[in-house]
Design a protein around this motif. Structure first.
Motif, PDB file in Angstrom:
ATOM      1  N   GLU A  64       0.832  -1.212   0.000  1.00  0.00           N
ATOM      2  CA  GLU A  64       0.000   0.000   0.000  1.00  0.00           C
ATOM      3  C   GLU A  64       0.868   1.264   0.000  1.00  0.00           C
ATOM      4  OE1 GLU A  64      -4.070  -0.907   2.358  1.00  0.00           O
ATOM      5  OE2 GLU A  64      -2.224  -1.319   3.496  1.00  0.00           O
ATOM      6  N   ILE A  65       1.962   1.213   0.727  1.00  0.00           N
ATOM      7  CA  ILE A  65       2.883   2.348   0.756  1.00  0.00           C
ATOM      8  C   ILE A  65       3.478   2.556  -0.640  1.00  0.00           C
ATOM      9  CG2 ILE A  65       5.092   3.189   1.670  1.00  0.00           C
ATOM     10  CD1 ILE A  65       4.308   1.684   4.314  1.00  0.00           C
ATOM     11  N   ASP A  66       3.895   1.483  -1.284  1.00  0.00           N
ATOM     12  CA  ASP A  66       4.476   1.579  -2.629  1.00  0.00           C
ATOM     13  C   ASP A  66       3.477   2.120  -3.646  1.00  0.00           C
ATOM     14  OD1 ASP A  66       6.896   0.585  -1.722  1.00  0.00           O
ATOM     15  OD2 ASP A  66       6.453  -1.488  -2.301  1.00  0.00           O
ATOM     16  N   ALA A  67       2.199   1.864  -3.440  1.00  0.00           N
ATOM     17  CA  ALA A  67       1.169   2.281  -4.397  1.00  0.00           C
ATOM     18  C   ALA A  67       0.693   3.727  -4.181  1.00  0.00           C
ATOM     19  CB  ALA A  67      -0.035   1.334  -4.301  1.00  0.00           C
ATOM     20  N   PHE A  68       1.122   4.370  -3.098  1.00  0.00           N
ATOM     21  CA  PHE A  68       0.669   5.724  -2.779  1.00  0.00           C
ATOM     22  C   PHE A  68       1.098   6.722  -3.852  1.00  0.00           C
ATOM     23  CE2 PHE A  68       1.600   9.903  -0.925  1.00  0.00           C
ATOM     24  CZ  PHE A  68       0.346  10.252  -0.454  1.00  0.00           C
ATOM     25  N   ARG A  69       0.185   7.618  -4.219  1.00  0.00           N
ATOM     26  CA  ARG A  69       0.470   8.706  -5.162  1.00  0.00           C
ATOM     27  C   ARG A  69       0.057  10.017  -4.498  1.00  0.00           C
ATOM     28  NH1 ARG A  69       3.104   5.296  -6.664  1.00  0.00           N
ATOM     29  NH2 ARG A  69       2.956   4.054  -8.538  1.00  0.00           N
ATOM     30  N   PRO A  70       0.968  10.979  -4.351  1.00  0.00           N
ATOM     31  CA  PRO A  70       0.639  12.235  -3.660  1.00  0.00           C
ATOM     32  C   PRO A  70      -0.317  13.109  -4.467  1.00  0.00           C
ATOM     33  CG  PRO A  70       2.825  12.356  -4.610  1.00  0.00           C
ATOM     34  CD  PRO A  70       2.348  10.944  -4.809  1.00  0.00           C
ATOM     35  N   ASP A  71      -1.159  13.882  -3.741  1.00  0.00           N
ATOM     36  CA  ASP A  71      -2.025  14.857  -4.420  1.00  0.00           C
ATOM     37  C   ASP A  71      -1.192  16.117  -4.707  1.00  0.00           C
ATOM     38  OD1 ASP A  71      -1.931  16.462  -2.090  1.00  0.00           O
ATOM     39  OD2 ASP A  71      -3.826  15.682  -1.340  1.00  0.00           O
ATOM     40  N   ALA A  72      -1.806  17.154  -5.267  1.00  0.00           N
ATOM     41  CA  ALA A  72      -1.074  18.357  -5.686  1.00  0.00           C
ATOM     42  C   ALA A  72      -0.391  19.052  -4.510  1.00  0.00           C
ATOM     43  CB  ALA A  72      -2.020  19.315  -6.400  1.00  0.00           C
ATOM     44  N   ASP A  73      -1.091  19.195  -3.378  1.00  0.00           N
ATOM     45  CA  ASP A  73      -0.489  19.851  -2.209  1.00  0.00           C
ATOM     46  C   ASP A  73       0.682  19.037  -1.665  1.00  0.00           C
ATOM     47  OD1 ASP A  73      -2.245  21.986  -2.318  1.00  0.00           O
ATOM     48  OD2 ASP A  73      -3.641  21.117  -0.846  1.00  0.00           O
ATOM     49  N   ALA A  76       3.622  19.464  -3.929  1.00  0.00           N
ATOM     50  CA  ALA A  76       4.260  20.770  -3.739  1.00  0.00           C
ATOM     51  C   ALA A  76       5.140  20.763  -2.487  1.00  0.00           C
ATOM     52  CB  ALA A  76       3.197  21.861  -3.637  1.00  0.00           C
ATOM     53  N   GLU A  77       4.641  20.151  -1.426  1.00  0.00           N
ATOM     54  CA  GLU A  77       5.420  20.056  -0.190  1.00  0.00           C
ATOM     55  C   GLU A  77       6.689  19.243  -0.424  1.00  0.00           C
ATOM     56  OE1 GLU A  77       4.846  18.322   4.330  1.00  0.00           O
ATOM     57  OE2 GLU A  77       3.071  18.933   3.214  1.00  0.00           O
ATOM     58  N   ARG A  78       6.569  18.160  -1.166  1.00  0.00           N
ATOM     59  CA  ARG A  78       7.742  17.354  -1.500  1.00  0.00           C
ATOM     60  C   ARG A  78       8.722  18.149  -2.354  1.00  0.00           C
ATOM     61  NH1 ARG A  78       5.710  11.191  -2.920  1.00  0.00           N
ATOM     62  NH2 ARG A  78       5.073  10.644  -0.805  1.00  0.00           N
ATOM     63  N   GLY A  79       8.205  18.979  -3.256  1.00  0.00           N
ATOM     64  CA  GLY A  79       9.071  19.802  -4.098  1.00  0.00           C
ATOM     65  C   GLY A  79       9.879  20.790  -3.271  1.00  0.00           C
ATOM     66  N   LEU A  80       9.253  21.418  -2.275  1.00  0.00           N
ATOM     67  CA  LEU A  80       9.958  22.335  -1.389  1.00  0.00           C
ATOM     68  C   LEU A  80      11.030  21.588  -0.607  1.00  0.00           C
ATOM     69  CD1 LEU A  80      10.370  25.101  -0.101  1.00  0.00           C
ATOM     70  CD2 LEU A  80       8.541  24.520   1.521  1.00  0.00           C
ATOM     71  N   TRP A  81      10.684  20.405  -0.113  1.00  0.00           N
ATOM     72  CA  TRP A  81      11.672  19.607   0.616  1.00  0.00           C
ATOM     73  C   TRP A  81      12.867  19.298  -0.286  1.00  0.00           C
ATOM     74  CZ3 TRP A  81      14.147  15.099  -0.292  1.00  0.00           C
ATOM     75  CH2 TRP A  81      14.943  14.601   0.739  1.00  0.00           C
ATOM     76  N   MET A  82      12.606  18.970  -1.542  1.00  0.00           N
ATOM     77  CA  MET A  82      13.687  18.637  -2.470  1.00  0.00           C
ATOM     78  C   MET A  82      14.614  19.834  -2.667  1.00  0.00           C
ATOM     79  SD  MET A  82      15.271  16.475  -4.346  1.00  0.00           S
ATOM     80  CE  MET A  82      14.229  15.095  -4.724  1.00  0.00           C
ATOM     81  N   GLN A  83      14.055  21.035  -2.772  1.00  0.00           N
ATOM     82  CA  GLN A  83      14.885  22.234  -2.912  1.00  0.00           C
ATOM     83  C   GLN A  83      15.769  22.422  -1.678  1.00  0.00           C
ATOM     84  OE1 GLN A  83      12.177  25.437  -3.645  1.00  0.00           O
ATOM     85  NE2 GLN A  83      11.772  24.814  -5.748  1.00  0.00           N
ATOM     86  N   GLU A  84      15.198  22.252  -0.490  1.00  0.00           N
ATOM     87  CA  GLU A  84      15.961  22.385   0.746  1.00  0.00           C
ATOM     88  C   GLU A  84      17.053  21.321   0.828  1.00  0.00           C
ATOM     89  OE1 GLU A  84      12.806  22.082   3.576  1.00  0.00           O
ATOM     90  OE2 GLU A  84      12.214  24.181   3.341  1.00  0.00           O
ATOM     91  N   TYR A  85      16.741  20.126   0.404  1.00  0.00           N
ATOM     92  CA  TYR A  85      17.700  19.026   0.406  1.00  0.00           C
ATOM     93  C   TYR A  85      18.875  19.327  -0.521  1.00  0.00           C
ATOM     94  CZ  TYR A  85      19.438  14.292  -0.628  1.00  0.00           C
ATOM     95  OH  TYR A  85      20.223  13.189  -0.823  1.00  0.00           O
ATOM     96  N   LEU A  86      18.586  19.813  -1.711  1.00  0.00           N
ATOM     97  CA  LEU A  86      19.656  20.133  -2.656  1.00  0.00           C
ATOM     98  C   LEU A  86      20.548  21.251  -2.127  1.00  0.00           C
ATOM     99  CD1 LEU A  86      17.771  19.815  -6.052  1.00  0.00           C
ATOM    100  CD2 LEU A  86      19.480  18.250  -5.090  1.00  0.00           C
ATOM    101  N   VAL A  87      19.962  22.198  -1.413  1.00  0.00           N
ATOM    102  CA  VAL A  87      20.763  23.250  -0.797  1.00  0.00           C
ATOM    103  C   VAL A  87      21.752  22.641   0.193  1.00  0.00           C
ATOM    104  CG1 VAL A  87      20.646  25.191   0.844  1.00  0.00           C
ATOM    105  CG2 VAL A  87      19.116  25.118  -1.135  1.00  0.00           C
ATOM    106  N   ARG A  88      21.283  21.685   1.005  1.00  0.00           N
ATOM    107  CA  ARG A  88      22.181  21.038   1.971  1.00  0.00           C
ATOM    108  C   ARG A  88      23.266  20.232   1.261  1.00  0.00           C
ATOM    109  NH1 ARG A  88      17.257  19.798   4.248  1.00  0.00           N
ATOM    110  NH2 ARG A  88      17.447  17.586   3.763  1.00  0.00           N
TER     111      ARG A  88
END
Length: 121
Positions: A64-73, A76-88
């Motif tokens: 079930e975890i593998d099948a999860f697909r995030p909604d738009a919000d 977007a939250e994951r996208g912000l996290w990715m930007q912060e991660y790349l900065v680190r």
């Protein structure tokens, strides 16, 4: 964490010149790779812990975890996290760019002050 805060945190560094033991370019790539490795190792351990707890409590299966697909919000939250991660991860490149800019402006480095003070003694 907001992107501006992540940039401030990623910019934090000790005073003085960065020591290099290998070629500077090799050290840079190694630093980036090791930052990514560290982040991944921590994330994998936490993810494994969560999946085991959820499965043991009968909340959900790993499938079930593998099948999860995030909604738009969530995406977007994951996208912000990715930007912060790349900065680190790319912190060393940013700091070296800042050092080059400081040299171009003629800023005095702490190690230069230390040498000057020790020469006076």
């Amino acid at each position: 964490m907001s992107l501006p805060l992540a940039l401030d945190v990623a910019s934090a560094k000790p005073a003085g010149k960065r020591p290099y033991f290998l070629e500077q370019e090799v050290e840079r790539v190694l630093g980036i790779a090791m930052a990514a490795v560290q982040e991944l190792a921590v994330a994998r351990q936490r993810m494994d812990t969560l999946e085991r707890i959820l499965e043991a409590k009968g909340v959900m299966t790993r499938e079930e975890i593998d099948a999860f697909r995030p909604d738009a919000d969530q995406a977007a939250e994951r996208g912000l996290w990715m930007q912060e991660y790349l900065v680190r991860v790319l912190r060393i490149v940013q700091q070296e760019g800042e050092a080059i800019a400081a040299d171009a402006r003629g800023d005095i480095r702490s190690e230069e002050v230390a040498v000057e003070l020790s020469d006076r003694a």
